[in-house]
Each structure stands twice: as C-alpha cells, then as structure tokens.
Motif scaffolding. Structure first.
Motif, PDB file in Angstrom:
ATOM      1  N   GLU A 121      46.131  36.422  28.156  1.00  0.00           N
ATOM      2  CA  GLU A 121      45.306  37.439  28.814  1.00  0.00           C
ATOM      3  C   GLU A 121      45.743  38.847  28.468  1.00  0.00           C
ATOM      4  O   GLU A 121      46.921  39.118  28.256  1.00  0.00           O
ATOM      5  CB  GLU A 121      45.235  37.231  30.330  1.00  0.00           C
ATOM      6  N   LYS A 180      43.101  47.350  38.173  1.00  0.00           N
ATOM      7  CA  LYS A 180      44.101  46.512  37.501  1.00  0.00           C
ATOM      8  C   LYS A 180      43.378  45.243  37.101  1.00  0.00           C
ATOM      9  O   LYS A 180      42.959  44.467  37.963  1.00  0.00           O
ATOM     10  CB  LYS A 180      45.252  46.210  38.453  1.00  0.00           C
ATOM     11  N   LYS A 198      46.495  36.946  46.158  1.00  0.00           N
ATOM     12  CA  LYS A 198      45.701  36.032  47.009  1.00  0.00           C
ATOM     13  C   LYS A 198      44.205  36.269  46.816  1.00  0.00           C
ATOM     14  O   LYS A 198      43.439  35.335  46.579  1.00  0.00           O
ATOM     15  CB  LYS A 198      46.042  36.231  48.493  1.00  0.00           C
ATOM     16  N   SER A 199      43.800  37.534  46.931  1.00  0.00           N
ATOM     17  CA  SER A 199      42.365  37.837  46.810  1.00  0.00           C
ATOM     18  C   SER A 199      41.848  37.427  45.439  1.00  0.00           C
ATOM     19  O   SER A 199      40.731  36.934  45.309  1.00  0.00           O
ATOM     20  CB  SER A 199      42.105  39.327  46.997  1.00  0.00           C
ATOM     21  N   THR A 200      42.674  37.631  44.409  1.00  0.00           N
ATOM     22  CA  THR A 200      42.261  37.283  43.050  1.00  0.00           C
ATOM     23  C   THR A 200      42.075  35.778  42.898  1.00  0.00           C
ATOM     24  O   THR A 200      41.105  35.326  42.286  1.00  0.00           O
ATOM     25  CB  THR A 200      43.299  37.814  42.030  1.00  0.00           C
ATOM     26  N   ASP A 215      41.685  39.178  55.805  1.00  0.00           N
ATOM     27  CA  ASP A 215      42.612  40.266  55.490  1.00  0.00           C
ATOM     28  C   ASP A 215      42.024  41.570  56.042  1.00  0.00           C
ATOM     29  O   ASP A 215      41.152  42.177  55.429  1.00  0.00           O
ATOM     30  CB  ASP A 215      42.800  40.346  53.962  1.00  0.00           C
ATOM     31  N   ARG A 245      51.247  47.239  45.046  1.00  0.00           N
ATOM     32  CA  ARG A 245      50.534  48.462  45.396  1.00  0.00           C
ATOM     33  C   ARG A 245      51.261  49.194  46.509  1.00  0.00           C
ATOM     34  O   ARG A 245      51.688  48.591  47.492  1.00  0.00           O
ATOM     35  CB  ARG A 245      49.107  48.123  45.816  1.00  0.00           C
ATOM     36  N   ARG A 262      47.119  51.515  48.894  1.00  0.00           N
ATOM     37  CA  ARG A 262      46.347  50.699  49.826  1.00  0.00           C
ATOM     38  C   ARG A 262      45.442  51.569  50.694  1.00  0.00           C
ATOM     39  O   ARG A 262      44.302  51.230  50.969  1.00  0.00           O
ATOM     40  CB  ARG A 262      47.284  49.925  50.760  1.00  0.00           C
TER      41      ARG A 262
END
Ligand code: ATP
Length: 427
Positions: A19, A59, A124-126, A148, A285, A290
């Motif tokens: 990647e 990112k 986590k979100s990714t 979240d 981050r 944030r």
C-alpha cells in the motif's frame, strides 16, 4: 488550490499486496489518480484515470491486491510504500463474516453482529469502513452502529447513531449518510455520563433488533459496531454492556492483548473474540487534531462538503417558544439523594436550562419527541434527534436567541437538548 491535472505528479508503482500511504499537509490538497491495475482506498475501489481529491490533514492508504501504478499531485507531508500491512488478515476476517451471513441466509438465522474495539488510534473506524464496504460490495446490507461519541463517522460529535449501508464508502467522502438514526449524548466522552451512554447503546440495540425482525436483508447483513478508544474502568464496562445489549457474535480487538484477554474472560464463551494487529499506517492524532476534526464535522453539517454546499439559515427563536434541557444532574453523594432515588435517576434526568448568555456557541439537538412529552423521561432522553442548531447570539433583554439552522424557521420541534460541545461559526 487544486493542482492542475497532468502537472508534475509523482508516480508510484505498487507490487501486489502493498500500500501507498500518504498524509496531506495542512492547508493543502492532494489528488490521487490510478493509472494502471486495480487499487482501493479503505475497501472502496478506485476508478482508472479519475482524480480523487483529499483535503488538508487526510491520512490515506491506497492498497492493491494485484499491483498497480498511481500518481499523486500536490504537497504530501509523507508518502511511502509499505509491504507490511494487515490487509490479508482483515480480508480473512471479512471472508469469515461473509460465511456467517451465508449460513444465516440458509438457516433463516441472523447475520453476524460484530463489535470493533481497541485503544485510540488503532484504526477501528477504518476497519469498520473496510468490512462494511466489502460486505456491501457483495450485495449485503450491513448496519453501521457508531458509538464513538468523540469522532462519529455518521453525525456530529456527541451523538450515537446507526446507519444502514447501501453502497460502498465514497473514496473521498466516506459513507453516504442518508436517514441515519441519531441519539443525543451531549459530550465527546462517554465518561461524562456513562449511564446515559449505556442507556442509548441499549436503545440503539433495541431499534436495530426491531428492524431485523421486519427486514431480512438487514438481519442477514448483521452490524458492525464502532466503539470509543476508552477501554479501561467504566469504558471497559461499557464495551461489555454493548456486547450484551447487541448480543454480539464476534469481537474484533485491535492491537491490545490485555483487552483481548479481558474480553475473552468476561464475555460468554460463544462470543468469538479475535485479536487483530493494527496497521502501521494508522497515524496517532493529537488532541488538537481531534478537536479540528470535530469542528470540521459540525461545519460540514451546516455548510456541506466539497461539491455539495448547504446554505444554513439564521433566525431568532424566542425563549418562550422552546424548552431547553440538559440530560443528567450533577452527581451528588448517595446519602444526599431523596429517599428511593438512585444515581441512575439523576444521570438520566432532564434538567431545565434557563437560557442565558452562556448558551452562546453551544450546539443544541432538536429532539424528535412530540411537544409535551417532557413529562415522560423515555419521551425525550430516548427519542432520536431530528437535527442540530447552534446558538450564535443571546439577547437576554429581548428574551431571544439567534440560531444557525440547516432549515428555515420555524424549528420542527420545540424540545432542545444542550451539548457540552461548542461551535464558533466563522462564516
Ligand atoms: P479513534 O479511536 O480516535 O476513533 P481509530 O482507532 O478509529 O481512532 P481511525 O480513525 O480508523 O482510528 O484511523 C486513524 C487515522 O489513520 C485516520 O485518519 C485514517 O485515515 C488513518 N489510517 C488508517 N489506516 C491507515 C493506513 N493503513 N495508512 C495510512 N493511514 C491510515
């Protein structure tokens, strides 16, 4: 200042299963173009010869299963190719979940309910986005449950929500947010009112289960639950509560062996708890970063995002036309509580707020509760919200406040819930 197409880009040739990771510099934009082969960004496929634009601070990882050539235009803070990615493990996880959906379909059962947990900044979100996009690409209709409250992918910060996913995330903009179910929590940390947090988790689980009963596709698709990075003390208890409220089948623990062991110990044996590594690409981050992301999310709610511009309205609201509440009274020692009352009651109590200058800049949720439902606690605390406004000015003399609203006056409902969160409208 979008770079001119064709002008001085940097080309990267990626081997299979590698990647390209890049970060966009502050104040800059970067464009990405797929030149040859196949590639995806967090589970969404790229189209050949189309330029995707990413804003300041983004990112991004461009992953390829087969190998590809891509070009970047604009100023990146970093851009490098990594061979070391956990994508194969994530793909295997997706394959296992898909197998569970197939069995569910065959046996007339429900699909997998998955909770994704881990400390902050582990991706986590990714992972949620990836699993949802892979599932929907196979024709499934999974549900994203966003718990979240600090960095919600669905609505403004300070909310808990559920969203039925019908198409893969847009490469630039993420999931299309149409008709989500949103509850007001009111702050960016579950710790400010853990009772309310757990209560709303249960409410979401209840609504989701009801939907599954009437919608077979939603039931087979299962759900992916994104959680907060607070994994100790009451934060940990909230995860255990969530697992039981949603009756989860699978827990994906990112990066933390201790959390993995604790959950294995505390959850029923039929729950599959899986430890997965985090990607080396996930960037830590800062608090500041944030806060900016949260601000941006609120700005997007009112003003739109890239191609889509919204034009919010500003108008005056008379104090006498609305009722403003905060959920939860400050906690007091048990010994001082009236007889028969528990801390639970105080944390879920609707406390009337007298409008004053200190309301300025606060975000308020407009509750869907019918006017007059304040009497019943369930009415307001457990009602979804229909939108948000920001108080931009307060005139105590005239007894009015000026608000920023996505829709013109009048407000659709008159019960407003105050958030700890402020937004300063600079436009
Ligand atoms: P939080 O607990 O704060 O919600 P998180 O664990 O959910 O964080 P993410 O939001 O998924 O973490 O990821 C953090 C950041 O890292 C995001 O900006 C995401 O785009 C980026 N990121 C994730 N995976 C990669 C990767 N492989 N390469 C580069 N950047 C990545």
């Amino acid at each position: 200042d979008v770079p001119v197409p064709g002008a001085g880009g940097t080309r990267f040739d990626l081997e299979k299963e590698t990647e390209l990771r890049f970060e966009v510099e502050a104040g800059e934009r970067v464009q990405l173009e797929l030149l040859t082969g196949l590639a995806e960004v967090f589970g969404s496929e790229l189209n050949r010869n189309k330029k995707y634009t990413f804003g300041p601070g983004s990112k991004i990882a461009v992953f390829t299963w087969q190998g590809c050539g891509v070009c970047l235009y604009g100023k990146t803070e970093v851009a490098y190719v990594s061979k070391d990615t956990p994508m194969l493990l994530y793909l295997n996880t997706h394959a296992a979940l898909e197998q569970m959906r197939r069995l569910a379909e065959r046996d007339n059962e429900r699909g997998p309910r998955v909770m994704v947990v881990g400390p902050t900044d582990v991706g986590k979100s990714t992972v949620c986005r990836l699993l949802l996009s892979y599932a929907v690409r196979l024709g499934r209709r999974p549900t994203l449950v966003e718990l979240d409250v600090g960095q919600s992918g669905v609505s403004v910060p300070g909310t808990m929500s559920a969203l039925c996913i019908e198409r893969p995330a847009d490469v630039e903009e993420g999931f299309s947010v149409q008709a989500p179910l949103v509850f007001h929590f009111g702050s960016t940390s579950p710790g400010t009112n853990i009772k309310l947090y757990n209560k709303l988790t249960s409410s979401l689980a209840e609504v989701y289960s009801q939907r599954c009963e009437v919608n077979r596709k939603a039931s087979v698709g299962g759900c992916i639950i994104n959680t907060c990075g607070w994994v100790k003390g009451s934060g940990y208890q909230a995860l255990v509560h969530c697992a039981s409220a949603f009756e989860v089948d699978v827990v994906l623990v990112l990066d933390q062996e201790r959390l993995y062991n604790e959950l294995k110990r505390d959850l029923p044996h039929f729950v599959r708890v899986v430890l997965l590594p985090k990607s080396g690409g996930v960037v830590e981050r800062s608090k500041e970063c944030r806060r900016e992301t949260r601000d941006e999310k609120i700005r997007e709610y009112f003003y739109g995002f890239r191609g889509v511009s919204f034009y919010p309205h500003a108008f005056d609201v008379r104090f006498s036309d609305v009722r403003i509440y905060k959920i939860g009274a400050p906690s007091i020692p048990d010994s001082c509580l009236p007889l028969g009352m528990s801390q639970d009651d105080t944390q879920l109590k609707l406390v009337p707020v007298t409008p004053g200058r200190d309301l300025t800049h606060h975000v308020l949720s407009v509750s869907c509760a019918e006017d007059g439902e304040e009497g019943s606690r369930r009415g307001v605390v457990e009602s979804p919200v229909c939108g948000f406004i920001v108080v931009t000015a307060v005139d105590t003399q005239a007894q009015v406040m000026t608000v920023l609203s996505p829709a013109p006056r009048p407000l659709p409902r008159h019960t407003l819930l105050i958030m700890d969160i402020r937004f300063i409208d600079l436009k």
